[in-house]
Enzyme design. Structure first.
Site, PDB file in Angstrom:
ATOM      1  N   THR A  92       0.874  -1.167   0.000  1.00 51.01           N
ATOM      2  CA  THR A  92       0.000   0.000   0.000  1.00 51.01           C
ATOM      3  C   THR A  92       0.911   1.217   0.000  1.00 51.01           C
ATOM      4  O   THR A  92       1.665   1.437   0.947  1.00 51.01           O
ATOM      5  CB  THR A  92      -0.937   0.007   1.218  1.00 51.01           C
ATOM      6  OG1 THR A  92      -1.764  -1.165   1.171  1.00 51.01           O
ATOM      7  CG2 THR A  92      -1.826   1.246   1.203  1.00 51.01           C
ATOM      8  N   LYS A 167      -6.916   1.550  -3.515  1.00 54.20           N
ATOM      9  CA  LYS A 167      -6.679   1.003  -2.173  1.00 54.20           C
ATOM     10  C   LYS A 167      -6.815   2.088  -1.106  1.00 54.20           C
ATOM     11  O   LYS A 167      -7.381   1.846  -0.026  1.00 54.20           O
ATOM     12  CB  LYS A 167      -5.284   0.379  -2.111  1.00 54.20           C
ATOM     13  CG  LYS A 167      -4.890  -0.154  -0.738  1.00 54.20           C
ATOM     14  CD  LYS A 167      -5.754  -1.311  -0.280  1.00 54.20           C
ATOM     15  CE  LYS A 167      -5.429  -1.750   1.144  1.00 54.20           C
ATOM     16  NZ  LYS A 167      -4.084  -2.334   1.288  1.00 54.20           N
TER      17      LYS A 167
END
Length: 305
Positions: A92, A167
């Site tokens: 991420t 995300k």
């Protein structure tokens, strides 16, 4: 195909193991060699360095804590990976950082795709992950069997960086919603309700019976707030009553108060008979974006599930 996997932490360990168990030829590396014991027992090869992982690999996967670590890995991978190979960063990450690193790799003929995952450690171990992939679609399609070994919802979502945009939207929504839930549950419990009875009650209501993001298709995404399903003026009344109760009980309600500011602005604009989702349009105006898709596009997107 030779595959390299770097980062055998909480998420990376399960993903790497699933690649190995799917029958792929995998070399693994982590700053702690003992984290690779399961992988070596399952048939993986140990690589003593990042460069050793990348040497001869047609695809490299990385799962590291964040942008700083990914950028540092990139400096070594750029020298070690061969033109025509592909790097899938499962971290991420910052879309800006990913795009900057991508540019340097593209100049050498190496594909970088950002592919952050959602599903937590349990999902990583079970192969039950959503993978949001941004980058060259042809490279994505070529390597999709590898991604399918890691997750059960593998989605190409756009150009490089789009994976992490998706995300971050997902996680920001999740994090903000859980704080909002804590706010309203603390109101309910302090108002005298048993937590499990309150939980059961809200799960039977309109929002509790549906997936949160399914509910934005009819109004918000189509920028269509008439006829109203639940009028803004009625929602404003209910929100006012909830805030009144919070003040009576001494429960801080900062998320609800922030929502009230937008609801009041919407009322002041004369939107009282529009749907109660209409204040969401005010945020779009602040951001300088226009969101408006057709009903057919909504149906097609829902059908993709």
């Amino acid at each position: 195909m030779m595959i390299g996997f770097i980062g055998l932490g909480t998420m990376g360990a399960g993903m790497a193991l699933n690649l190995i168990q799917a029958g792929h030829d995998v070399a693994v590396h982590d700053i702690r060699r003992d984290s690779a014991e399961r992988h070596l027992a399952a048939g993986a090869r140990w690589a003593a360095s990042v460069a050793d992982v990348a040497s001869g690999a047609q695809a490299v996967f990385t799962s590291v804590p964040g942008p700083k670590e990914m950028r540092a890995l990139g400096a070594t991978l750029l020298d070690a990976m061969a033109p025509g190979s592909a790097w899938f960063d499962l971290t991420t990450n910052s879309p800006t950082v990913v795009r900057e690193v991508h540019q340097r790799f593209a100049e050498k003929g190496i594909a970088l795709l950002d592919a952050p995952v959602s599903g937590g450690p349990a999902g990583a171990n079970a192969g039950k992950l959503a993978i949001y992939v941004g980058g060259d679609k042809a490279v994505f399609e070529q390597h999709k069997p590898l991604l399918d070994a890691i997750g059960d919802q593998v989605l190409h979502v756009g150009d490089i960086g789009a994976g992490n945009v998706a995300k971050l939207v997902h996680n920001c929504g999740s994090i903000t919603l859980r704080m909002m839930i804590a706010e309203v549950f603390s109101l309910g419990v302090k108002g005298g309700m048993d937590p499990t009875e309150l939980w059961h009650a809200v799960r039977q209501g309109a929002i509790g019976r549906s997936r949160t993001f399914d509910r934005i298709g009819d109004q918000y995404l189509q920028d269509k707030y008439e006829p109203a399903s639940f009028a803004l003026k009625l929602a404003h009344k209910d929100l006012t009553l909830a805030l009144d109760l919070g003040r009576e009980l001494g429960v801080p309600m900062k998320y609800a108060e922030r929502a009230m500011e937008d609801f009041q602005e919407a009322l002041d604009r004369g939107w009282g008979d529009r749907d109660s989702r209409s204040p969401m349009q005010i945020q779009n105006e602040r951001a300088g974006v226009q969101i408006k898709v057709s009903a057919d596009d909504v149906k097609k997107t829902l059908a993709r599930d």
